[in-house]
Scaffold this active site. Sequence first.
Site, PDB file in Angstrom:
ATOM      1  N   GLY A 152       0.737  -1.256   0.000  1.00  0.00           N
ATOM      2  CA  GLY A 152       0.000   0.000   0.000  1.00  0.00           C
ATOM      3  C   GLY A 152       0.762   1.298   0.000  1.00  0.00           C
ATOM      4  O   GLY A 152       0.157   2.360  -0.164  1.00  0.00           O
TER       5      GLY A 152
ATOM      6  N   PRO B 223       4.679  -5.125  -0.693  1.00  0.00           N
ATOM      7  CA  PRO B 223       4.686  -4.005  -1.628  1.00  0.00           C
ATOM      8  C   PRO B 223       4.560  -4.463  -3.073  1.00  0.00           C
ATOM      9  O   PRO B 223       5.206  -5.430  -3.488  1.00  0.00           O
ATOM     10  CB  PRO B 223       6.056  -3.367  -1.387  1.00  0.00           C
ATOM     11  CG  PRO B 223       6.910  -4.469  -0.856  1.00  0.00           C
ATOM     12  CD  PRO B 223       6.003  -5.397  -0.105  1.00  0.00           C
TER      13      PRO B 223
ATOM     14  N   ARG C 278      -5.762   2.559 -16.558  1.00  0.00           N
ATOM     15  CA  ARG C 278      -5.929   3.161 -15.228  1.00  0.00           C
ATOM     16  C   ARG C 278      -6.591   4.532 -15.247  1.00  0.00           C
ATOM     17  O   ARG C 278      -7.245   4.924 -14.293  1.00  0.00           O
ATOM     18  CB  ARG C 278      -4.587   3.207 -14.478  1.00  0.00           C
ATOM     19  CG  ARG C 278      -4.044   1.795 -14.204  1.00  0.00           C
ATOM     20  CD  ARG C 278      -2.854   1.779 -13.263  1.00  0.00           C
ATOM     21  NE  ARG C 278      -3.219   2.137 -11.916  1.00  0.00           N
ATOM     22  CZ  ARG C 278      -2.961   3.305 -11.352  1.00  0.00           C
ATOM     23  NH1 ARG C 278      -2.317   4.236 -12.031  1.00  0.00           N
ATOM     24  NH2 ARG C 278      -3.338   3.557 -10.119  1.00  0.00           N
TER      25      ARG C 278
ATOM     26  N   TYR D  71      -9.830   4.681 -13.181  1.00  0.00           N
ATOM     27  CA  TYR D  71      -9.750   5.439 -11.920  1.00  0.00           C
ATOM     28  C   TYR D  71      -9.371   6.916 -12.107  1.00  0.00           C
ATOM     29  O   TYR D  71      -9.045   7.591 -11.132  1.00  0.00           O
ATOM     30  CB  TYR D  71      -8.669   4.857 -10.984  1.00  0.00           C
ATOM     31  CG  TYR D  71      -8.424   3.371 -10.999  1.00  0.00           C
ATOM     32  CD1 TYR D  71      -9.359   2.487 -10.472  1.00  0.00           C
ATOM     33  CD2 TYR D  71      -7.234   2.844 -11.502  1.00  0.00           C
ATOM     34  CE1 TYR D  71      -9.097   1.125 -10.441  1.00  0.00           C
ATOM     35  CE2 TYR D  71      -6.974   1.484 -11.470  1.00  0.00           C
ATOM     36  CZ  TYR D  71      -7.908   0.627 -10.945  1.00  0.00           C
ATOM     37  OH  TYR D  71      -7.652  -0.720 -10.905  1.00  0.00           O
TER      38      TYR D  71
ATOM     39  N   CYS E  68     -11.701   1.686 -30.034  1.00  0.00           N
ATOM     40  CA  CYS E  68     -12.966   2.227 -30.490  1.00  0.00           C
ATOM     41  C   CYS E  68     -13.855   2.451 -29.269  1.00  0.00           C
ATOM     42  O   CYS E  68     -14.778   1.682 -28.993  1.00  0.00           O
ATOM     43  CB  CYS E  68     -13.600   1.222 -31.451  1.00  0.00           C
ATOM     44  SG  CYS E  68     -14.934   1.947 -32.359  1.00  0.00           S
ATOM     45  N   GLU E  69     -13.522   3.487 -28.513  1.00  0.00           N
ATOM     46  CA  GLU E  69     -14.139   3.718 -27.210  1.00  0.00           C
ATOM     47  C   GLU E  69     -13.770   5.139 -26.789  1.00  0.00           C
ATOM     48  O   GLU E  69     -12.593   5.441 -26.628  1.00  0.00           O
ATOM     49  CB  GLU E  69     -13.507   2.691 -26.237  1.00  0.00           C
ATOM     50  CG  GLU E  69     -13.955   2.745 -24.832  1.00  0.00           C
ATOM     51  CD  GLU E  69     -14.947   1.621 -24.503  1.00  0.00           C
ATOM     52  OE1 GLU E  69     -15.096   0.667 -25.303  1.00  0.00           O
ATOM     53  OE2 GLU E  69     -15.581   1.734 -23.453  1.00  0.00           O
TER      54      GLU E  69
END
Length: 433
Positions: free
Chosen positions: A250, A293, A332, A336, A363-364
């Site tokens: 973390g 980690p 990512r 997020y 295609c997005e």
Amino acid sequence: MKTILHDNVTTREGELYFSNVKVTDIIKDYGTPIFLLDENKIREHINEYKSAMKEYFGEGSMPLYASKACSFKELYRVVKSEGVGTDIVSPGELYTAVAAGFDMSKAFFHGNNKTDRDIEFAMDSGLGYFVVDGLEELDAIEKIALRKGIKQKILLRITPGIDPHTHKKISTGGVDSKFGSAIATGLAEKMVKESLKRYAVVLKGFHCHIGSQIFEVDPFIDAVEIMTEFIADMKSKFDFVADVLNLGGGFGVRYKECDPIISYTENIKAIGAKLDEQCKALNIKKPVIYLEPGRSLVADAGMTVYEVGSVKSIEGIKNYVSIDGGMTDNPRYTLYQSPYTVISVNKPEAACDFKCTIAGRCCESGDIIQEDVMLPKVERGDLIAVLVTGAYNYSMSSNYNRIPRAPVVMVYNGTPRLAVRRESYEDLILNDM
Ligand code: LLP
């Protein structure tokens, strides 16, 4: 020489260097899009953890690389050569580690749904520890270990009830987690009681993981407090002495200049001090401490290089720079809205006066790598780099739109080598009947 964000990305006389190798030279040999991974940086981070953990937690403590951050054979070999362990979360990661010759006695198998087949496969591979998520899994491990005539070491995954964002102890914070057994609901205690009744399962201690990309040390200190209290409680209730406490991963990583610089050694020192204080106050044996980690070992060791295809200016609205990769190699931002630093590879020292959005080739509409980036004016054929992509990029890459996965080139002591080759079109149809 100028450093950009981390000391392994530098510019000299109009050229961009990654881990002391000219980026354009690597691209000439391997093409784009491409993941570059700095092996020296990974080893540097592992060694920082190793020595700080030895100093502040004591002998036997070590980092277990959380390989969900980035998993391929050569990386397990690097981790193995540093003498540390690994955290795996799927039979696929397990298989990869085994194929790389990893010492599986130092592997910890996570996940909230291990099938009987996964459990069997892991035992046959000589897995060190299962991190048991719930009762059914405990039953399955007992049953399979009995059949095989082995004693299987386990840790229990405990939900301590910590919100790492507000760093406040909240007793029910983790109750809604899909992972582990919460202390607050009594399930954690029940898991201990049940584990101690089993014949083929050897309970060695506990695990918790409070979250990812955490810059403050306070939530980890809270975790030590809650977990040592739990250890003391289980000692008094069941006379069970925990040998191991695994505090998960973390620690945060700098993706942009505005992110804080944190010291992993200082974090480990503070965690160690709290641990000593608690063990003394609660009169419990100091357990061996593991950390897991992922991001903090590999993220800033990575960089992705793309070639620019088109530059589209929508007057008064925005400029799109489209690249030859996108959400297939880095989902990512799409998932997020993760921040990244984007730089020019072939004009690294030019003034950045062109505001643009880096768009992927899928295609997005949501296939975006980053919005409102400042770059020098770019054009078709230019190269751009996204920094700090070593964690959760290659491992989260996909074949959406039948786009082949990018290769990984590792750089060690100034020498690049191919660690994962570029997927071919034949690879894409390998499983098609
Ligand atoms: N241990 C356990 C049990 C974990 O679940 C994780 C991460 C780690 C260790 C490693 O945490 P780290 O040191 O990397 O923060 N895909 C997301 C990250 C998911 C993390 C999941 N668990 C992302 O791209 O940000």
